[in-house]
Design a protein around this motif. Sequence first.
Motif, PDB file in Angstrom:
ATOM      1  N   MET A   1       0.847  -1.133   0.095  1.00 52.13           N
ATOM      2  CA  MET A   1       0.117  -0.011  -0.016  1.00 52.13           C
ATOM      3  C   MET A   1       0.988   1.195  -0.009  1.00 52.13           C
ATOM      4  O   MET A   1       1.690   1.430   1.002  1.00 52.13           O
ATOM      5  CB  MET A   1      -1.004   0.117   1.328  1.00 52.13           C
ATOM      6  CG  MET A   1      -1.645   1.140   1.482  1.00 52.13           C
ATOM      7  SD  MET A   1      -2.904   1.392   2.852  1.00 52.13           S
ATOM      8  CE  MET A   1      -2.123   1.101   4.004  1.00 52.13           C
ATOM      9  N   PRO A   2       0.710   2.046  -1.031  1.00 51.38           N
ATOM     10  CA  PRO A   2       1.644   3.231  -0.994  1.00 51.38           C
ATOM     11  C   PRO A   2       1.020   4.283   0.006  1.00 51.38           C
ATOM     12  O   PRO A   2      -0.176   4.127   0.287  1.00 51.38           O
ATOM     13  CB  PRO A   2       1.190   3.806  -2.500  1.00 51.38           C
ATOM     14  CG  PRO A   2       0.955   2.989  -3.210  1.00 51.38           C
ATOM     15  CD  PRO A   2       0.104   1.961  -2.495  1.00 51.38           C
ATOM     16  N   PHE A   3       1.896   5.050   0.826  1.00 53.65           N
ATOM     17  CA  PHE A   3       1.717   5.674   1.813  1.00 53.65           C
ATOM     18  C   PHE A   3       2.359   7.164   1.711  1.00 53.65           C
ATOM     19  O   PHE A   3       3.667   7.040   1.815  1.00 53.65           O
ATOM     20  CB  PHE A   3       1.914   5.261   3.224  1.00 53.65           C
ATOM     21  CG  PHE A   3       1.483   5.784   4.357  1.00 53.65           C
ATOM     22  CD1 PHE A   3       0.101   5.790   4.634  1.00 53.65           C
ATOM     23  CD2 PHE A   3       2.151   6.721   4.997  1.00 53.65           C
ATOM     24  CE1 PHE A   3      -0.292   6.562   6.066  1.00 53.65           C
ATOM     25  CE2 PHE A   3       1.820   7.453   6.279  1.00 53.65           C
ATOM     26  CZ  PHE A   3       0.505   7.384   6.637  1.00 53.65           C
ATOM     27  N   ALA A   4       1.783   8.173   1.668  1.00 52.39           N
ATOM     28  CA  ALA A   4       2.476   9.522   1.803  1.00 52.39           C
ATOM     29  C   ALA A   4       2.164  10.289   3.024  1.00 52.39           C
ATOM     30  O   ALA A   4       0.842  10.277   3.362  1.00 52.39           O
ATOM     31  CB  ALA A   4       1.988  10.371   0.297  1.00 52.39           C
ATOM     32  N   ASN A   5       2.782  10.973   3.723  1.00 51.89           N
ATOM     33  CA  ASN A   5       2.603  11.784   4.985  1.00 51.89           C
ATOM     34  C   ASN A   5       3.234  13.261   4.908  1.00 51.89           C
ATOM     35  O   ASN A   5       4.205  13.259   4.768  1.00 51.89           O
ATOM     36  CB  ASN A   5       3.141  10.867   6.260  1.00 51.89           C
ATOM     37  CG  ASN A   5       2.992  11.508   7.675  1.00 51.89           C
ATOM     38  OD1 ASN A   5       2.479  12.639   7.596  1.00 51.89           O
ATOM     39  ND2 ASN A   5       2.778  10.536   8.430  1.00 51.89           N
ATOM     40  N   PHE A   6       2.446  14.045   4.799  1.00 51.25           N
ATOM     41  CA  PHE A   6       2.726  15.376   4.899  1.00 51.25           C
ATOM     42  C   PHE A   6       2.554  15.869   6.136  1.00 51.25           C
ATOM     43  O   PHE A   6       1.435  15.749   6.660  1.00 51.25           O
ATOM     44  CB  PHE A   6       2.015  16.049   3.771  1.00 51.25           C
ATOM     45  CG  PHE A   6       2.246  15.894   2.483  1.00 51.25           C
ATOM     46  CD1 PHE A   6       3.248  16.546   1.636  1.00 51.25           C
ATOM     47  CD2 PHE A   6       1.540  14.881   1.940  1.00 51.25           C
ATOM     48  CE1 PHE A   6       3.410  16.225   0.403  1.00 51.25           C
ATOM     49  CE2 PHE A   6       1.499  14.650   0.534  1.00 51.25           C
ATOM     50  CZ  PHE A   6       2.563  15.104   0.020  1.00 51.25           C
ATOM     51  N   LYS A  18      -6.174  21.154   0.631  1.00 50.46           N
ATOM     52  CA  LYS A  18      -5.661  19.874   1.116  1.00 50.46           C
ATOM     53  C   LYS A  18      -5.936  18.690   0.154  1.00 50.46           C
ATOM     54  O   LYS A  18      -5.406  17.741  -0.255  1.00 50.46           O
ATOM     55  CB  LYS A  18      -6.004  19.762   2.365  1.00 50.46           C
ATOM     56  CG  LYS A  18      -5.436  20.128   3.557  1.00 50.46           C
ATOM     57  CD  LYS A  18      -5.924  20.405   4.834  1.00 50.46           C
ATOM     58  CE  LYS A  18      -5.459  21.248   5.885  1.00 50.46           C
ATOM     59  NZ  LYS A  18      -6.108  21.043   7.050  1.00 50.46           N
ATOM     60  N   GLU A  19      -7.339  18.876  -0.580  1.00 49.54           N
ATOM     61  CA  GLU A  19      -7.863  17.877  -1.200  1.00 49.54           C
ATOM     62  C   GLU A  19      -7.341  17.899  -2.583  1.00 49.54           C
ATOM     63  O   GLU A  19      -6.991  16.705  -3.015  1.00 49.54           O
ATOM     64  CB  GLU A  19      -9.441  18.315  -1.803  1.00 49.54           C
ATOM     65  CG  GLU A  19     -10.228  18.309  -0.546  1.00 49.54           C
ATOM     66  CD  GLU A  19     -11.991  18.831  -0.737  1.00 49.54           C
ATOM     67  OE1 GLU A  19     -11.877  19.383  -1.976  1.00 49.54           O
ATOM     68  OE2 GLU A  19     -12.627  18.906   0.227  1.00 49.54           O
ATOM     69  N   GLU A  20      -6.674  18.921  -3.051  1.00 45.04           N
ATOM     70  CA  GLU A  20      -5.674  18.906  -4.370  1.00 45.04           C
ATOM     71  C   GLU A  20      -4.379  18.265  -4.169  1.00 45.04           C
ATOM     72  O   GLU A  20      -4.055  17.412  -5.094  1.00 45.04           O
ATOM     73  CB  GLU A  20      -5.450  20.606  -4.717  1.00 45.04           C
ATOM     74  CG  GLU A  20      -4.716  20.482  -6.120  1.00 45.04           C
ATOM     75  CD  GLU A  20      -4.133  21.824  -6.400  1.00 45.04           C
ATOM     76  OE1 GLU A  20      -3.984  22.081  -7.591  1.00 45.04           O
ATOM     77  OE2 GLU A  20      -4.449  22.726  -5.692  1.00 45.04           O
ATOM     78  N   LEU A  21      -3.974  18.369  -2.683  1.00 43.29           N
ATOM     79  CA  LEU A  21      -2.724  17.802  -2.580  1.00 43.29           C
ATOM     80  C   LEU A  21      -2.946  16.301  -2.776  1.00 43.29           C
ATOM     81  O   LEU A  21      -2.152  15.534  -2.808  1.00 43.29           O
ATOM     82  CB  LEU A  21      -1.884  18.278  -1.204  1.00 43.29           C
ATOM     83  CG  LEU A  21      -0.807  17.778  -0.885  1.00 43.29           C
ATOM     84  CD1 LEU A  21       0.416  17.890  -1.829  1.00 43.29           C
ATOM     85  CD2 LEU A  21      -0.559  18.353   0.491  1.00 43.29           C
ATOM     86  N   ILE A  22      -3.993  15.824  -2.105  1.00 44.23           N
ATOM     87  CA  ILE A  22      -4.381  14.640  -1.862  1.00 44.23           C
ATOM     88  C   ILE A  22      -4.686  13.965  -3.295  1.00 44.23           C
ATOM     89  O   ILE A  22      -3.950  12.668  -3.629  1.00 44.23           O
ATOM     90  CB  ILE A  22      -5.596  14.344  -0.882  1.00 44.23           C
ATOM     91  CG1 ILE A  22      -5.158  14.492   0.552  1.00 44.23           C
ATOM     92  CG2 ILE A  22      -6.135  12.746  -1.391  1.00 44.23           C
ATOM     93  CD1 ILE A  22      -6.398  14.698   1.221  1.00 44.23           C
ATOM     94  N   HIS A  23      -5.339  14.516  -4.178  1.00 41.50           N
ATOM     95  CA  HIS A  23      -5.297  14.112  -5.403  1.00 41.50           C
ATOM     96  C   HIS A  23      -4.080  13.974  -6.239  1.00 41.50           C
ATOM     97  O   HIS A  23      -3.794  13.086  -6.982  1.00 41.50           O
ATOM     98  CB  HIS A  23      -6.324  14.812  -6.265  1.00 41.50           C
ATOM     99  CG  HIS A  23      -7.861  14.887  -5.638  1.00 41.50           C
ATOM    100  ND1 HIS A  23      -8.576  13.646  -5.241  1.00 41.50           N
ATOM    101  CD2 HIS A  23      -8.620  15.862  -5.360  1.00 41.50           C
ATOM    102  CE1 HIS A  23      -9.668  13.918  -4.762  1.00 41.50           C
ATOM    103  NE2 HIS A  23      -9.675  15.167  -4.647  1.00 41.50           N
ATOM    104  N   LYS A  24      -3.597  14.971  -6.223  1.00 37.13           N
ATOM    105  CA  LYS A  24      -2.112  14.981  -7.078  1.00 37.13           C
ATOM    106  C   LYS A  24      -1.124  14.008  -6.508  1.00 37.13           C
ATOM    107  O   LYS A  24      -0.286  13.510  -7.096  1.00 37.13           O
ATOM    108  CB  LYS A  24      -1.736  16.551  -7.045  1.00 37.13           C
ATOM    109  CG  LYS A  24      -2.225  17.488  -7.892  1.00 37.13           C
ATOM    110  CD  LYS A  24      -1.417  18.918  -8.048  1.00 37.13           C
ATOM    111  CE  LYS A  24      -2.278  19.710  -8.923  1.00 37.13           C
ATOM    112  NZ  LYS A  24      -1.600  20.918  -9.072  1.00 37.13           N
ATOM    113  N   THR A  25      -1.211  13.771  -5.088  1.00 39.40           N
ATOM    114  CA  THR A  25      -0.218  12.928  -4.617  1.00 39.40           C
ATOM    115  C   THR A  25      -0.715  11.345  -5.128  1.00 39.40           C
ATOM    116  O   THR A  25       0.403  10.510  -5.493  1.00 39.40           O
ATOM    117  CB  THR A  25       0.027  13.050  -3.109  1.00 39.40           C
ATOM    118  OG1 THR A  25       0.282  14.171  -2.804  1.00 39.40           O
ATOM    119  CG2 THR A  25       0.758  11.863  -2.550  1.00 39.40           C
TER     120      THR A  25
END
Length: 72
Positions: A1-6, A18-25
């Motif tokens: 599972m890919p996981f990104a944490n900001f 925040k929504e844009e960051l989630i979609h782009k990531t």
Amino acid sequence: MPFANFKLPEGALTKAQKEELIHKTTQMLVDYLSEAARPHTMVLIETVPDGGYGRADEVFTIPEAYRAGDLA
């Protein structure tokens, strides 16, 4: 599972940003790993209150100019 944490200063991004960051990531990870990764990708945005972290041995607070206008 890919996981990104900001970890970002509290108030630095609007809800829409925040929504844009989630979609782009998510899309970036799909571009690297394939479409099969999309349903398993987790993006976590944590906000840190002013004074909750430091840089160069100084406690950091976000300058007013960098605060998001719409904090919804």
